[in-house]
Design a protein around this motif. Structure first.
Motif, short mmCIF file in Angstrom:
data_model
loop_
_atom_site.label_atom_id
_atom_site.label_comp_id
_atom_site.label_asym_id
_atom_site.label_seq_id
_atom_site.Cartn_x
_atom_site.Cartn_y
_atom_site.Cartn_z
N SER A 1 0.83 -1.21 0.00
CA SER A 1 0.00 0.00 0.00
C SER A 1 0.86 1.26 0.00
CB SER A 1 -0.92 0.00 1.23
OG SER A 1 -1.85 -1.06 1.18
N LEU A 2 1.95 1.24 0.77
CA LEU A 2 2.85 2.39 0.83
C LEU A 2 3.51 2.63 -0.53
CD1 LEU A 2 4.52 1.79 4.31
CD2 LEU A 2 2.98 3.66 3.70
N LEU A 3 3.90 1.56 -1.21
CA LEU A 3 4.51 1.70 -2.52
C LEU A 3 3.51 2.21 -3.55
CD1 LEU A 3 6.65 -1.56 -2.46
CD2 LEU A 3 7.55 0.76 -2.71
N LEU A 4 2.27 1.78 -3.45
CA LEU A 4 1.24 2.29 -4.36
C LEU A 4 0.96 3.77 -4.10
CD1 LEU A 4 -1.28 -0.71 -4.34
CD2 LEU A 4 0.03 0.12 -6.31
N GLU A 5 1.03 4.15 -2.85
CA GLU A 5 0.74 5.54 -2.48
C GLU A 5 1.89 6.49 -2.81
OE1 GLU A 5 -0.30 8.20 1.53
OE2 GLU A 5 -0.19 6.01 1.64
#
Length: 388
Positions: A21-25
């Motif tokens: 999720s952090l990488l997508l954000e």
């Protein structure tokens, strides 16, 4: 984002989904940066990255200088691992585009369909749209796990039955969702085109900060979508919003004594007749739209059209009383702010309600944009679900 550390497998999976999720954000990140953003220790973050890389969900995309010592590897999500395709079928035109978990823009492909039910089928229409979208974006069709289709029809979620389907020659009336999923081998979402336009309006139009709104779609046909606090009301059988079938009120007699329902009053053919009355030589609805942009008689047409639209809006106000009424579809787009202004004045003078009436804030491919919004969330959830 802080995660409580632990050793059970479910906790490792939760941490992996957090990293994804952090990488997508944020885009590409180093192991250390993932640890900082998640609140996890460097060793835990390092193990987490290794698991995701081993699963083929992320890959190295570069290096970041950290001052002293070797450069740190930077990681990004493998967005090509899970894809969706958004599709809009409008009349004899089909548009499609690839959707990934980051919501990036891909090329929109437009194709012309046959009007013959002997030539067309649901499978051929959708398969062709998927193939065209993937070819245009240079992506692998085998990575497509979700499809969202906007159609000029309603689908009953209880029975998998299509209704109001005059614009879908060759499509079965029953079992179409199951038919497509079995053939394509992926999940399929079919929704009314106006409902998807309302989804787009919620994400990037006048609905962004509104508690709710009604979208009146005016094209060759009519439709209504109602957003209630971010949720589109579809009705028990999926048929909410088929406003074109609503009988016209007595007040419409003075405007058009031959009109039986709202489709007769403000649908495409009615707009063409009004355009001719105001000086345009329009043979068809699409041709009229092309002419009206620069026509000297444009304002005369909008003035004649506004009281008709107001008669269609007032019943919506009486039942739902929305804060905002959005005028969408080709007629709403070509009428622009001037039409919204005229309709608002008509509604105010003819009723007790005074909503804000505006033209759609999503001018380009609103149905396809709504399908993209739906798929971006679903594709992301699917990708996160793999990290379990």
């Amino acid at each position: 984002m802080t995660i409580v550390q632990g050793t059970p497998s479910w906790l490792r999976a939760t941490n992996d989904r957090t990293a994804l999720s952090l990488l997508l954000e944020h885009g590409s990140l180093t192991r250390n940066r993932i640890g900082e953003l998640s609140g996890l220790s460097k060793p835990t973050a390092s193990h987490m990255v290794s698991r995701l890389e081993g699963a083929g969900l992320i890959h190295t995309v570069g290096e970041v200088s950290g001052g002293r010592g070797p450069n740190a590897a930077s990681y990004s999500v493998r967005l090509d691992r899970v894809l969706g395709v958004a599709i809009d079928i409008s009349g004899l035109t089909i548009r499609s585009t690839v959707v990934d978990a980051a919501g990036r823009e891909y090329q929109v492909v437009e194709r012309t369909l046959s009007a013959s039910a002997k030539v067309r089928s649901a499978i051929s229409d959708v398969r062709g749209a998927i193939a065209a979208a993937c070819e245009a974006s240079n992506t692998d069709p085998d990575a497509v796990v979700l499809v969202c289709i906007g159609v000029q029809a309603s689908i009953d979620p209880r029975t998998d039955e299509l209704s109001f389907t005059e614009a879908l020659p060759g499509w079965p009336r029953k079992g179409v969702l199951q038919l497509l999923e079995d053939d394509l081998g992926c999940a399929v979402i079919i929704d009314n085109d106006v409902n998807l336009a309302a989804v787009a309006e919620r994400h990037r139009g006048h609905g962004v900060s509104a508690p709710g709104f009604a979208l009146l779609w005016m094209g060759a046909g009519l439709g209504l979508a109602v957003d209630l606090g971010g949720t589109v009301h579809r009705g028990a059988a999926g048929g909410a919003g088929e406003i074109g079938y609503l009988p016209v009120p007595k007040a419409a007699t003075a405007l058009d004594p031959d009109a039986d329902d709202l489709q007769d009053l403000i649908g495409g053919p009615a707009v063409v007749r009004l355009a001719r009355d105001t000086g345009l030589r329009a043979r068809s609805y699409p041709a009229m739209l092309d002419q009206i942009e620069t026509a000297d008689s444009r304002d005369a047409l909008l003035v004649a059209l506004a009281p008709r639209i107001a008669l269609g809006v007032i019943p919506v106000l009486a039942v739902l009383d929305p804060e905002i009424v959005v005028l969408g579809g080709p007629t709403g787009a070509v009428g622009g702010d001037r039409l919204a202004e005229l309709v608002q004045a008509q509604v105010k003078s003819a009723s007790r309600w005074s909503p804000r009436i505006v033209t759609s804030g999503v001018r380009k491919n609103p149905v396809l944009s709504g399908a993209r919004d739906v798929l971006t969330t679903e594709v992301r959830n699917t990708l996160l679900g793999i990290a379990r």
